[in-house]
Enzyme design. Structure first.
Site: not given
Ligand code: ADP
Ligand code: MG
Length: 392
Positions: A136, A180
């Site tokens: 994210s 982050d």
């Molecule tokens: P983390 O940051 O630990 O990976 P989070 O729940 O904070 O987990 O964020 C994950 C979310 O970020 C996903 O569910 C999506 O909504 C968004 N996201 C991250 N990378 C992408 C991507 N490549 N394409 C679309 N959405 C993304």
């Molecule tokens: Mg996150």
């Protein structure tokens, strides 16, 4: 990178019937030590990982933003025109929510007074989603870079990070600290960084020679994380208040000892505070180990961090404890701990480079034998560079 960029350009062209004009990237991160310290104004020791969000875009002449992700179906469209005070509507359907991270960045910049231009934007990410490696933040920081670059505005990395954090806090609604976004925005290739979350100062130092950082994903998604994370934050705030400081950063081990004697804190609050205060000390000690090239002592601090996160801060889980225990029993492993908010997600281990191949294989086999239903993923990574433009 070249193949991913070519695929992304092809996605852009197929979606928007034109060629992209610019490209940016922003990495995920792993935190070596300093967990649940960022929102206590304390210290962390993260590095960026060799996985990122890559974005290509082309400015438009109107105020429409269209965005497509290689990891999500469909094209999301919204308007960033300045009807003053208006909020960009969030996605209603669950399948549209990922675009809230993009909308949140646009909203924050608009609230800052930037007259945003429209753009077509395609992105692809190989940071695993929801594993605690900050996909994210990578998404937000890359998006901030694209939106600012399109305006011809240059901001320092720390400012980009705080704006991206605000997008996640106030628009998406996740109460994350600065770790982050600051890691993604400001990381230095080849270096980990001591991060002072009060001043946002970053002091880089390379990893000791002859060791590798191995990230292992338990495959357990962090189901409870939001409510438990918010509860821990509240407990830390309550602890700081009882100890008459603004943040737990300002409490010493001696101060905690006095509080224990005086009965200022209940037993649970005391345990939470003990972790944070000790973890701040461990993180600064870990940075000294980096500077001294002492991988063995660094590994021991990582082990202690895990024990406190499990026993005092109570944010580990069976899968993480299993992963760490298996890792710790393997040859060449110098230290291992959960990383990220906890309740699932990833562990990080410090491993002698010569032992890394056997370590990853045996860790996957060992964990798979205990949790055959969970997909384990193992990533070996060097510290990567922070966010920035990419040549198209
Ligand atoms: P983390 O940051 O630990 O990976 P989070 O729940 O904070 O987990 O964020 C994950 C979310 O970020 C996903 O569910 C999506 O909504 C968004 N996201 C991250 N990378 C992408 C991507 N490549 N394409 C679309 N959405 C993304
Ligand atoms: Mg996150």
């Amino acid at each position: 990178m070249t193949d991913r960029l070519a695929d992304l350009k092809a996605l852009f062209t197929a979606t928007f019937q034109a060629a992209p004009r610019h490209a940016v990237r922003a990495p995920g991160r792993v935190n070596l030590i300093g967990e649940h310290t960022d929102y206590n104004d304390g210290f962390c020791l993260p590095m960026a990982i060799e996985r990122d969000v890559l974005m290509v875009y082309a400015p438009r002449t109107d105020t429409t933003i269209r965005v497509v992700s290689a990891q999500q179906p469909g094209v999301e469209t919204f308007d960033v025109g300045t009807s003053s005070g208006a909020t960009i509507p969030k996605g209603v359907a669950p399948a549209s929510r990922w675009a809230d991270y993009i909308k949140g960045c646009a909203q924050v910049l608009r609230d800052e007074g930037h007259a945003l231009r429209g753009m077509d934007l395609a992105l692809t990410g190989n940071v695993p989603l929801g594993s605690g490696l900050s996909s994210s933040a990578a998404l937000e920081v890359a998006c901030m870079h694209a939106l600012l670059q399109a305006l011809g505005t240059v901001l320092p990395g720390a400012r980009i990070a705080t704006l991206a954090q605000r997008a996640e806090n106030s628009y998406v609604g996740t109460n994350c600290g600065i770790l982050d976004q600051l890691s993604s925005a400001c990381a230095v290739a080849g270096q980990a960084m001591l991060m002072d979350c009060r001043t946002l100062a970053l002091t880089p130092a390379p990893l000791p020679g002859g060791v590798a950082v191995v990230i292992s994903d338990t495959g357990r998604r962090r189901g409870l994380v939001d409510s438990a994370y918010n509860e821990r934050r509240r407990q830390c705030e309550a602890g700081a208040k009882a100890l008459r400081v603004s943040h737990l950063r300002d409490v010493s081990l001696h101060g905690l000892w006095q509080a224990r004697q005086a009965g200022t804190l209940d037993a649970a609050s005391l345990r939470r505070c003990e972790h944070v205060v000790a973890e701040n000390g461990r993180t600064q000690a870990a940075f000294a180990c980096l500077r001294a090239g002492d991988a063995v002592a660094l590994g021991q601090l990582m082990d202690q961090s895990h024990a406190d996160l499990r026993d005092k801060f109570e944010v580990s889980c069976r899968e993480l404890d299993t992963m760490v225990a298996i890792a710790r029993g393997l040859p060449g492993c110098l230290g291992s701990r959960m990383t990220g908010a906890g309740f699932g997600g990833c562990a990080v281990s410090l491993v002698q480079s010569s032992a890394t191949a056997a370590f990853t294989e045996r860790l996957a086999a060992g964990y798979g034998a205990v949790y055959p239903e969970l997909p384990i993923a193992v990533y070996v990574t060097q510290p990567a560079a922070g966010a920035g433009p990419v040549a198209l």
